[in-house]
Design a protein around this motif. Structure first.
Motif, PDB file in Angstrom:
ATOM      1  N   LEU A  69       0.890  -1.154   0.000  1.00 45.85           N
ATOM      2  CA  LEU A  69       0.000   0.000   0.000  1.00 45.85           C
ATOM      3  C   LEU A  69       0.929   1.205   0.000  1.00 45.85           C
ATOM      4  O   LEU A  69       1.976   1.176   0.644  1.00 45.85           O
ATOM      5  CB  LEU A  69      -0.831   0.037   1.280  1.00 45.85           C
ATOM      6  N   ARG A  70       0.560   2.244  -0.701  1.00 49.48           N
ATOM      7  CA  ARG A  70       1.402   3.428  -0.724  1.00 49.48           C
ATOM      8  C   ARG A  70       0.986   4.370   0.393  1.00 49.48           C
ATOM      9  O   ARG A  70      -0.188   4.699   0.521  1.00 49.48           O
ATOM     10  CB  ARG A  70       1.270   4.130  -2.086  1.00 49.48           C
ATOM     11  N   PRO A  71       1.963   4.806   1.204  1.00 51.24           N
ATOM     12  CA  PRO A  71       1.623   5.722   2.289  1.00 51.24           C
ATOM     13  C   PRO A  71       1.125   7.069   1.753  1.00 51.24           C
ATOM     14  O   PRO A  71       1.537   7.498   0.673  1.00 51.24           O
ATOM     15  CB  PRO A  71       2.941   5.902   3.047  1.00 51.24           C
ATOM     16  N   THR A  72       0.247   7.714   2.524  1.00 49.43           N
ATOM     17  CA  THR A  72      -0.173   9.063   2.136  1.00 49.43           C
ATOM     18  C   THR A  72       0.687  10.107   2.829  1.00 49.43           C
ATOM     19  O   THR A  72       0.549  11.297   2.577  1.00 49.43           O
ATOM     20  CB  THR A  72      -1.660   9.293   2.475  1.00 49.43           C
ATOM     21  N   GLY A  73       1.559   9.657   3.732  1.00 49.08           N
ATOM     22  CA  GLY A  73       2.474  10.589   4.374  1.00 49.08           C
ATOM     23  C   GLY A  73       3.576   9.830   5.073  1.00 49.08           C
ATOM     24  O   GLY A  73       3.430   8.646   5.370  1.00 49.08           O
ATOM     25  N   GLY A  74       4.690  10.506   5.302  1.00 46.48           N
ATOM     26  CA  GLY A  74       5.783   9.885   6.042  1.00 46.48           C
ATOM     27  C   GLY A  74       6.735   9.110   5.156  1.00 46.48           C
ATOM     28  O   GLY A  74       6.560   9.042   3.936  1.00 46.48           O
ATOM     29  N   GLU A  75       7.745   8.529   5.771  1.00 44.55           N
ATOM     30  CA  GLU A  75       8.785   7.825   5.028  1.00 44.55           C
ATOM     31  C   GLU A  75       9.013   6.439   5.595  1.00 44.55           C
ATOM     32  O   GLU A  75       8.810   6.211   6.787  1.00 44.55           O
ATOM     33  CB  GLU A  75      10.133   8.553   5.171  1.00 44.55           C
ATOM     34  N   VAL A  76       9.454   5.545   4.719  1.00 48.46           N
ATOM     35  CA  VAL A  76       9.943   4.245   5.152  1.00 48.46           C
ATOM     36  C   VAL A  76      11.345   4.099   4.564  1.00 48.46           C
ATOM     37  O   VAL A  76      11.508   4.127   3.340  1.00 48.46           O
ATOM     38  CB  VAL A  76       9.063   3.097   4.627  1.00 48.46           C
ATOM     39  N   LEU A  77      12.345   4.008   5.416  1.00 47.25           N
ATOM     40  CA  LEU A  77      13.704   3.852   4.921  1.00 47.25           C
ATOM     41  C   LEU A  77      14.173   2.429   5.172  1.00 47.25           C
ATOM     42  O   LEU A  77      14.001   1.896   6.262  1.00 47.25           O
ATOM     43  CB  LEU A  77      14.659   4.804   5.639  1.00 47.25           C
ATOM     44  N   MET A  78      14.742   1.814   4.122  1.00 51.09           N
ATOM     45  CA  MET A  78      15.387   0.529   4.317  1.00 51.09           C
ATOM     46  C   MET A  78      16.850   0.725   3.959  1.00 51.09           C
ATOM     47  O   MET A  78      17.140   1.196   2.845  1.00 51.09           O
ATOM     48  CB  MET A  78      14.772  -0.546   3.434  1.00 51.09           C
ATOM     49  N   GLU A  79      17.740   0.441   4.876  1.00 51.47           N
ATOM     50  CA  GLU A  79      19.169   0.727   4.711  1.00 51.47           C
ATOM     51  C   GLU A  79      19.380   2.155   4.231  1.00 51.47           C
ATOM     52  O   GLU A  79      20.176   2.411   3.337  1.00 51.47           O
ATOM     53  CB  GLU A  79      19.791  -0.251   3.719  1.00 51.47           C
ATOM     54  N   GLY A  80      18.598   3.068   4.793  1.00 53.49           N
ATOM     55  CA  GLY A  80      18.768   4.478   4.474  1.00 53.49           C
ATOM     56  C   GLY A  80      18.085   4.967   3.202  1.00 53.49           C
ATOM     57  O   GLY A  80      18.059   6.161   2.937  1.00 53.49           O
ATOM     58  N   LYS A  81      17.527   4.041   2.390  1.00 59.70           N
ATOM     59  CA  LYS A  81      16.870   4.461   1.153  1.00 59.70           C
ATOM     60  C   LYS A  81      15.368   4.579   1.367  1.00 59.70           C
ATOM     61  O   LYS A  81      14.753   3.684   1.957  1.00 59.70           O
ATOM     62  CB  LYS A  81      17.154   3.450   0.034  1.00 59.70           C
ATOM     63  N   ASN A  82      14.797   5.657   0.884  1.00 58.07           N
ATOM     64  CA  ASN A  82      13.369   5.878   1.098  1.00 58.07           C
ATOM     65  C   ASN A  82      12.522   5.088   0.102  1.00 58.07           C
ATOM     66  O   ASN A  82      12.498   5.369  -1.086  1.00 58.07           O
ATOM     67  CB  ASN A  82      13.054   7.367   0.985  1.00 58.07           C
ATOM     68  N   LEU A  83      11.823   4.076   0.626  1.00 56.81           N
ATOM     69  CA  LEU A  83      11.009   3.222  -0.242  1.00 56.81           C
ATOM     70  C   LEU A  83       9.778   3.953  -0.751  1.00 56.81           C
ATOM     71  O   LEU A  83       9.297   3.692  -1.851  1.00 56.81           O
ATOM     72  CB  LEU A  83      10.553   1.971   0.524  1.00 56.81           C
ATOM     73  N   ALA A  84       9.267   4.868   0.077  1.00 56.53           N
ATOM     74  CA  ALA A  84       8.012   5.526  -0.289  1.00 56.53           C
ATOM     75  C   ALA A  84       8.135   6.349  -1.558  1.00 56.53           C
ATOM     76  O   ALA A  84       7.156   6.564  -2.254  1.00 56.53           O
ATOM     77  CB  ALA A  84       7.531   6.398   0.871  1.00 56.53           C
ATOM     78  N   SER A  85       9.358   6.791  -1.884  1.00 53.32           N
ATOM     79  CA  SER A  85       9.500   7.592  -3.101  1.00 53.32           C
ATOM     80  C   SER A  85      10.012   6.755  -4.276  1.00 53.32           C
ATOM     81  O   SER A  85      10.189   7.269  -5.372  1.00 53.32           O
ATOM     82  CB  SER A  85      10.458   8.756  -2.839  1.00 53.32           C
ATOM     83  N   MET A  86      10.242   5.449  -4.038  1.00 54.04           N
ATOM     84  CA  MET A  86      10.759   4.600  -5.126  1.00 54.04           C
ATOM     85  C   MET A  86       9.650   4.141  -6.041  1.00 54.04           C
ATOM     86  O   MET A  86       8.519   3.962  -5.628  1.00 54.04           O
ATOM     87  CB  MET A  86      11.403   3.347  -4.538  1.00 54.04           C
ATOM     88  N   LYS A  87      10.027   3.925  -7.302  1.00 56.55           N
ATOM     89  CA  LYS A  87       9.055   3.418  -8.271  1.00 56.55           C
ATOM     90  C   LYS A  87       9.738   2.384  -9.153  1.00 56.55           C
ATOM     91  O   LYS A  87      10.955   2.252  -9.139  1.00 56.55           O
ATOM     92  CB  LYS A  87       8.573   4.557  -9.166  1.00 56.55           C
TER      93      LYS A  87
END
Lengths: 323, 327
Positions: A69-87
């Motif tokens: 599910l795509r968040p409507t706010g906030g960040e999720v970082l895995m090993e420092g990389k933001n997954l929420a902005s990845m495509k």
């Protein structure tokens, strides 16, 4: 225990999810705020537990972290990389490192796909094992790891019991050698004697593959058995977060206390007060502390949002009693 | 000794299936006393729910039938009754509530209408009286604003409130026995605690007996007066006395407790029971638990152990209790 200088594997920062839901006929669409500003870190090889009652947003949080599910706010970082902005390709690559095991082992398989095909599908998608022979060897190895006979490959999901199907679900999640797994109520649908087998298997796989778990459950005894750190959620927010030992020995938030007291314990008669009322609707959450309408200690200030603060023993708590 | 409200004796229930006739419950006997809470505990396929359905005369037809034994309610034999005769008892003297209240309630009628149906049928009330009494019942089971809630549809209520509605419906004729089949399994723990407390209060107020079917040993600790542990359609252990969990004897019950993460902080390692729950078509010979039992002896694979009273009010069916078999 994980060394303190390590970086967290997963960092969740102010995670939000708003679902737009239909009202009745002629009614406007409404906002359901399923997750409201959740933040936590998961250290490498840690098992982090999310516990709460239905509708508290624990499963949504798990899916948001994996970007199912795509968040409507906030960040999720895995090993420092933001997954929420990845495509696209970047997200696909990252996804191989994180997997999920679902609650219902009956619903998470295609009934017409045999076990070989189900477990090898991720390898095909990611081009991990090139030839069919390699894949067969790999699947046989995975099935052996989760305690099944490699003959299982040729069978279909309906030929297995619930516990065996959950083992296959775990094998499938392990196929890409992930670092991180979200386990969403993985043993809740199983009988007690089978539940214990699967819990032990999850612990074995964790040490064998060096995994990090996010373990989501409503069952406090399972959480307590398997987790290192636990966050208690209520109506989309984390209200208390602590080491397992600290939390279970002395829960501080009135909701954590009520939740622990309500869980029936073997060999004990019921003691203490029963929490009254029910969880309010996430469409119209109460103002201030979401728990105040049911809280035995509620005061006037509880109608304002309580501060989240860190106590000397390292736990986080959101309650005016400790402000 | 017959002051019991319900006597079940040598009850055997079979199902006609493609794979032949399968025995779901095998020679089960128990008594239920007045104002007693009997917990029947077991995992899937243990026969606990089927036992409950047979008491209600609700076995799936035509596949399921009682092939042996008797169910006597206040001295009256229930097994041979016609459906018509059974309707005088079911919902009236013996009521039942189920795990998932949403599937037991009709989605297109208000809860008040559904409760009043029972009252009209069994108590001969007219519509107006029945609706008023339905609101009273909702109040008794702790539903806020009962006057408004009688007009609610099931989907407008939460899971906990729906289960309260089911209880209200089950209580509408002041039954002697309430059978509850996993009534709190689908509920959250804080709501479960509310429902368990409600059932306890109602039992005291209404002089009811309760048969509570569950897989949750924690719930059993809280409410049980008499506990029966079933496995593979047979009774493994029964205790009518306090402290069931301090005195468990049967290897199955002992091992089952070893599968549950304890709530104490000094967590020992979980000790799973090896193997799977056998299907009805592949029950092992002898003791049903023999193929998974750590302590099985040769006798266990050959003959079904008899139920023995090992101390007053405590019975187990295990060859380990049989001195001759051990030697």
């Amino acid at each position: 225990m994980t060394a303190s200088y390590k970086e967290p594997l997963i960092q969740v920062r102010g995670l939000e999810k708003v679902f737009r839901i239909k009202g009745g006929m002629l009614e406007k669409k409404q906002n359901l705020r399923a997750v409201r500003g959740v933040s936590f870190d998961i250290m490498p090889q840690e098992t982090f537990g999310l516990v709460g009652e239905s509708g508290c947003g624990k499963s949504t949080t798990g899916r948001l972290i994996l970007q199912l599910l795509r968040p409507t706010g906030g960040e999720v970082l895995m090993e420092g990389k933001n997954l929420a902005s990845m495509k696209g390709r970047a997200l696909k690559e990252q996804r191989a490192k994180m997997q999920m095991v679902f609650q219902d082992p009956y619903a998470s398989f295609d009934p017409r796909q045999n076990i070989y095909s189900a477990v090898s599908e991720p390898m095909v998608i990611y081009g991990l094992a090139k030839t069919k022979r390699e894949r067969r060897e790999k699947v046989a190895q995975l099935l052996a790891d989760v305690g099944l006979n490699p003959d299982a490959m040729e069978k279909c999901p309906h030929e297995f019991s619930g516990g065996q199907r959950q083992r296959i679900g775990i094998a499938r999640a392990l196929a890409l050698h992930p670092q991180f797994m979200v386990l969403d109520e993985p043993v809740s649908a199983l009988d007690v004697s089978i539940q214990a087998q699967v819990i032990n298997l999850l612990l074995e796989m964790k040490s064998q593959y060096g995994l990090t778990y996010l373990f989501i459950s409503h069952d406090l005894s399972v959480i307590k058995y398997i987790c290192d750190r636990v966050a208690v959620m209520y109506l989309g927010e984390i209200i208390e977060m602590a080491d397992k030992e600290t939390l279970f020995a002395q829960p501080l938030h009135p909701y954590s206390q009520a939740l622990l007291a309500a869980a029936p314990k073997i060999g004990e008669q019921r003691t203490g007060e029963v929490l009254t009322g029910e969880v309010p609707s996430p469409i119209r959450p109460p103002k201030g502390c979401a728990f105040h309408p049911r809280c035995p200690h509620a005061r006037e200030c509880c109608k304002q949002v309580p501060p989240v603060q860190k106590l000397p023993d390292g736990r986080l708590i959101a309650c005016w009693l400790y402000a | 000794m017959n002051d019991a409200l319900l006597n079940v004796k040598d009850l055997t229930i079979t199902f006609q299936t493609e794979r032949g006739e399968l025995t779901a419950v095998d020679h089960l006997s128990f008594d239920l006393g007045r104002k007693e809470t009997l917990c029947i505990v077991g995992e899937s396929g243990s026969g606990k729910s089927v036992t409950a359905l047979s008491i209600m005369g609700l076995l799936p037809q035509p596949a399921g039938r009682v092939t042996n034994g008797s169910i006597r309610f206040q001295g009256q034999e229930l097994t041979g009754l016609t459906n018509k005769q059974m309707q005088g008892i079911r919902g009236n003297r013996i009521s039942m509530i189920f795990q998932e209240p949403m599937t037991s309630l009709n989605p297109v009628y208000t809860v008040g209408y559904q409760i009043s149906e029972v009252l009209k049928k069994h108590k001969g009330m007219n519509t107006k009286e029945a609706m008023r009494y339905a609101a009273e019942l909702l109040e008794r089971v702790g539903i806020p604003e009962p006057g408004k809630r009688v007009h609610s549809f099931p989907h407008e209520l939460s899971g906990g409130l729906r289960q309260r509605v089911m209880i209200a419906m089950a209580l509408s004729c002041d039954p002697d026995i309430l059978i509850a089949d996993e009534p709190t399994t689908a509920l959250d723990v804080t709501i479960q605690a509310q429902i368990l407390r409600l059932m306890e209060t109602l039992k005291q107020d209404l002089d009811m007996s309760i048969i509570f079917i569950t897989h949750d040993l924690g719930v059993v600790s809280q409410i049980s007066d008499r506990t029966i542990v079933m496995y593979g359609g047979m009774k493994m252990e029964e205790r009518y006395a306090d402290g069931f969990f301090d005195h468990v004897q049967h290897p199955y019950t002992v091992d089952l407790l070893g599968c549950i993460p304890t709530s104490s902080l000094s967590d020992g390692k979980l000790m799973p029971i090896p193997g799977m729950i056998p299907s009805l078509a592949n029950m092992p010979g002898g003791c049903r638990f023999s193929n998974r039992c750590r302590r099985a002896m040769s006798a266990c694979h050959e003959t079904i152990p008899e139920l023995r009273e090992i101390e007053p009010g405590h019975w187990i069916a295990c060859h380990l209790e049989d001195k001759e078999a051990v030697l």
